[in-house]
Scaffold this motif. Structure first.
Motif, PDB file in Angstrom:
ATOM      1  N   ASN A  33       9.001  -8.874  -0.668  1.00 36.33           N
ATOM      2  CA  ASN A  33       9.037  -6.720  -0.711  1.00 36.33           C
ATOM      3  C   ASN A  33       9.811  -5.524  -1.225  1.00 36.33           C
TER       4      ASN A  33
ATOM      5  N   VAL B   9       5.068  -6.742  -2.142  1.00 33.92           N
ATOM      6  CA  VAL B   9       4.221  -5.909  -1.596  1.00 33.92           C
ATOM      7  C   VAL B   9       5.264  -4.884  -1.432  1.00 33.92           C
TER       8      VAL B   9
ATOM      9  N   HIS C 147       7.819  -2.363   0.684  1.00 35.71           N
ATOM     10  CA  HIS C 147       8.161  -2.048   1.960  1.00 35.71           C
ATOM     11  C   HIS C 147       8.155  -0.545   1.823  1.00 35.71           C
TER      12      HIS C 147
ATOM     13  N   PHE D 158       6.206   2.152   3.080  1.00 39.42           N
ATOM     14  CA  PHE D 158       5.442   1.869   4.570  1.00 39.42           C
ATOM     15  C   PHE D 158       6.969   3.256   5.601  1.00 39.42           C
TER      16      PHE D 158
ATOM     17  N   ALA E 102       2.085  -1.615   9.685  1.00 41.18           N
ATOM     18  CA  ALA E 102       1.300  -1.597   8.248  1.00 41.18           C
ATOM     19  C   ALA E 102       1.697  -2.323   6.621  1.00 41.18           C
ATOM     20  N   PHE E 103       3.570  -1.999   6.384  1.00 43.97           N
ATOM     21  CA  PHE E 103       3.620  -3.373   5.918  1.00 43.97           C
ATOM     22  C   PHE E 103       3.718  -4.332   6.274  1.00 43.97           C
ATOM     23  N   GLU E 104       3.296  -5.245   7.284  1.00 47.83           N
ATOM     24  CA  GLU E 104       2.527  -6.254   7.397  1.00 47.83           C
ATOM     25  C   GLU E 104       1.029  -6.724   7.115  1.00 47.83           C
ATOM     26  N   ALA E 105       0.596  -5.407   7.725  1.00 47.00           N
ATOM     27  CA  ALA E 105      -0.535  -6.281   6.995  1.00 47.00           C
ATOM     28  C   ALA E 105      -1.057  -5.806   5.666  1.00 47.00           C
ATOM     29  N   GLU E 106      -0.569  -5.870   4.797  1.00 45.94           N
ATOM     30  CA  GLU E 106      -0.306  -5.102   3.370  1.00 45.94           C
ATOM     31  C   GLU E 106       0.391  -6.869   3.063  1.00 45.94           C
ATOM     32  N   LEU E 107       1.366  -7.021   3.416  1.00 47.83           N
ATOM     33  CA  LEU E 107       2.163  -8.362   3.099  1.00 47.83           C
ATOM     34  C   LEU E 107       1.227 -10.012   3.680  1.00 47.83           C
TER      35      LEU E 107
ATOM     36  N   ARG F 192      -1.971  -9.907   3.711  1.00 51.19           N
ATOM     37  CA  ARG F 192      -3.239 -10.349   2.471  1.00 51.19           C
ATOM     38  C   ARG F 192      -2.843 -11.324   1.418  1.00 51.19           C
TER      39      ARG F 192
END
Ligand code: GRF
Length: 197
Positions: free
Chosen positions: A37, A57, A59, A62, A68-73, A75
């Motif tokens: 992160n 990613v 954090h 966000f 939203a952070f976890e949606a990127e994490l 990927r």
């Protein structure tokens, strides 16, 4: 071969212990991603130096939007095809939704003898309580912080004159033994807990 993604936030000494152990013959898992992160986490370079793919990613953009952070994490984790997630000095609290997605295949190492001292400042709390021993715990991650089924523990004595720093260093050495021992079994489908000494 189980594919392992390791999540870090800093130096990644636990990540290194896991990656080095997975390099040994006969291990049922291989590292496929080290993810942080913090784009500046020193562990990212250390992982790259060992040939493990890395990603970050940040954090901070966000703010409070954990989803939203976890949606990127998610990927890079999905792109890596990881079967098992190992949190190793990962300092972000994950939402129940994220945890549920990896239920039964996400581990964490916590620097206390859970259920004692969930949360932060574990070594100072053990010293303040006058405990004769301290240690670390590997557990399956559930939506309740630092609470899931225990997969292993390592105990160390509290020495006279210990500070939080000297105790942390003694515990950290045991973390580097315990986490690889637990992952080795866990990747082979063995949930028998590891108790060091
Ligand atoms: C250490 O305090 C360790 O006890 C805990 O996370 C912190 C950093 O660990 N598990 P690492 O060196 O980044 O693995």
């Amino acid at each position: 071969m189980k594919r392992v993604a390791i999540l870090i936030s800093g130096g990644g000494s636990n990540m290194l212990a896991l990656v080095r152990d997975m390099a040994q013959p006969g291990h049922a898992a291989m590292p496929v991603l080290v993810l942080s992160n913090d784009p500046k986490a020193a562990g990212l370079e250390r992982a790259s130096a060992l040939g493990v793919p890395v990603a970050a990613v940040d954090h901070r953009p966000f703010a409070k939007d954990r989803e939203a952070f976890e949606a990127e994490l998610l990927r890079p984790i999905l792109a890596s095809g990881a079967d098992i997630l190992c949190l190793a000095g990962f300092m972000r609290v994950l939402t129940p939704g994220f945890v549920h997605r990896f239920s039964g295949r996400m581990l964490n190492i916590h620097p206390s003898l859970l259920p004692k001292y969930p949360g932060l400042h574990t070594h100072q709390r053990a010293l303040d309580a006058g405990d004769a021993e301290a240690g670390c715990t590997v557990h399956e991650v559930t939506p309740v912080l630092d609470d899931g089924p225990i997969l292993g523990q390592a105990r160390v004595p509290v020495e006279p004159g210990d500070t939080a720093e000297t105790l942390a260093a003694r515990v950290l050495r045991e973390e580097h033994r315990l986490y690889p021992a637990v992952l080795r079994r866990y990747a082979a489908g063995d949930r028998t807990p590891v108790w060091l000494p």
